[in-house]
Scaffold this active site. Sequence first.
Site, short mmCIF file in Angstrom:
data_model
loop_
_atom_site.label_atom_id
_atom_site.label_comp_id
_atom_site.label_asym_id
_atom_site.label_seq_id
_atom_site.Cartn_x
_atom_site.Cartn_y
_atom_site.Cartn_z
N ASP A 102 -15.66 72.48 27.07
CA ASP A 102 -15.79 73.28 25.85
C ASP A 102 -14.76 74.40 25.78
OD1 ASP A 102 -18.62 72.03 26.23
OD2 ASP A 102 -18.42 72.61 24.13
N ARG A 111 -21.81 67.76 17.26
CA ARG A 111 -21.65 68.58 18.46
C ARG A 111 -20.58 67.95 19.34
NH1 ARG A 111 -21.93 64.81 21.47
NH2 ARG A 111 -21.92 66.26 23.18
N GLY A 112 -20.25 68.69 20.43
CA GLY A 112 -19.09 68.30 21.23
C GLY A 112 -17.90 69.08 20.72
N ALA A 113 -17.15 69.68 21.66
CA ALA A 113 -16.12 70.66 21.26
C ALA A 113 -15.13 70.14 20.20
CB ALA A 113 -15.40 71.15 22.51
N ASN A 119 -18.42 73.84 30.49
CA ASN A 119 -18.91 72.58 29.92
C ASN A 119 -20.44 72.63 29.97
OD1 ASN A 119 -18.35 69.93 28.77
ND2 ASN A 119 -19.16 69.08 30.67
N LYS A 120 -21.06 71.60 29.49
CA LYS A 120 -22.53 71.55 29.39
C LYS A 120 -23.22 72.00 30.67
CE LYS A 120 -24.55 70.83 26.58
NZ LYS A 120 -25.06 71.98 25.78
N GLN A 147 -28.26 64.97 25.87
CA GLN A 147 -27.07 64.34 25.29
C GLN A 147 -26.65 63.10 26.10
OE1 GLN A 147 -27.46 67.60 25.63
NE2 GLN A 147 -26.36 68.79 24.10
N ARG A 203 -21.50 78.65 16.60
CA ARG A 203 -21.69 78.48 18.06
C ARG A 203 -20.55 79.22 18.77
NH1 ARG A 203 -23.02 72.60 20.26
NH2 ARG A 203 -24.00 73.82 21.91
#
Length: 347
Positions: free
Chosen positions: A237, A46-48, A247-248, A196, A89
């Site tokens: 993201d 995960r993570g862009a 973003n998150k 996270q 996603r």
Amino acid sequence: MPVPTILWENEELTIIDQTKLPLVLDSITLKTVEDVWDAIQKLRVRGAPAIGVAAALGVIVGIRNFQFDDRTALVEKVKQVADYLATSRPTAVNLFWALDRMKAVCDRYSSATAAELMAKLKREAVTILEEDKLICRAIGRSGSDLVPDDSTILTHCNAGGLATVDYGTALGVIYAAHEAGKNITVYADETRPLLQGSRLTAWELKESGIPVTLICDNTAAKVMHENKIDLVIVGADRIAANGDTANKIGTYMVAVLAKAHGIPFYVAAPSSTFDFSLSSGERIPIEERDPIEVVHGMGKQTAPDGINVYSPAFDVTPANLITAFITEKGNIFPPFTENIRSTIGTK
Ligand code: MRU
């Protein structure tokens, strides 16, 4: 990072299974394209930027076992595999950027044979992986200039080595400042619902020997009020042409708090995270995740049966709350629409 987050070796795609951290550092080999899709969807990777790299290599995983007599069949298969991975996603634009790069190889080498095209596709996926390492280090160098010595940085979610191939964007800036000899300490928001910040960022920084203090998300205002935070750095993201940034979930809240306390708020991201097709953040697709992650995220049920849950995985921070973007092409200050365009170009 003790081991790379994503490794391509002997034609095998191996990733750290991030769902097992911080208790177990375990790597898994993704043998089929379905494995790759599942790993992205379940946040094993995960993570862009990491999602983009995994998807590019996932295309190779998806096509490598087929015997292609002619290039038309191969091109069709690449498209099919890429379209499938694109459904894993929706928010991180790096996923679509990487898949588009893979598909573009088919157009670029229009007279190549199937075997030649296969080799070009492999090379492109590996290039995307290798570029990520260089880009993150360039982001680190660029952002390090903005980090004063003896400063404390708040970050949200994980934009570190675990979110890229091995170094990170927001944490890349922190690593670069630390490597430059600056005395840096970090506050990490734990980042509900999937933690996270506590599972990944706190683990990663601790491994790197950078002092880190974990806080609950709802402690951010208090530490800012207590003058404990000098600057905020987060990842992204997807960044619209005007600088609005997805973003998150919770990043927007942190940006509002930073503005209220007069604290600089920086977004660190590679060019691949900018989406010039969107003029503002209004139309950034925001993933909604399974309510189970909210009501059963800590190993036990934490809410009554049948409760309504709303769980967007990301929010959009309006550009006017952002002090600057830190990219591999340099730091970008307002006015964002024109400065983003002139610095990042058309990719
Ligand atoms: O749901 P996740 O864990 O993939 O969300 C990750 C983030 O929001 C990161 O901050 C972002 O992708 C930047 S990673 C360099």
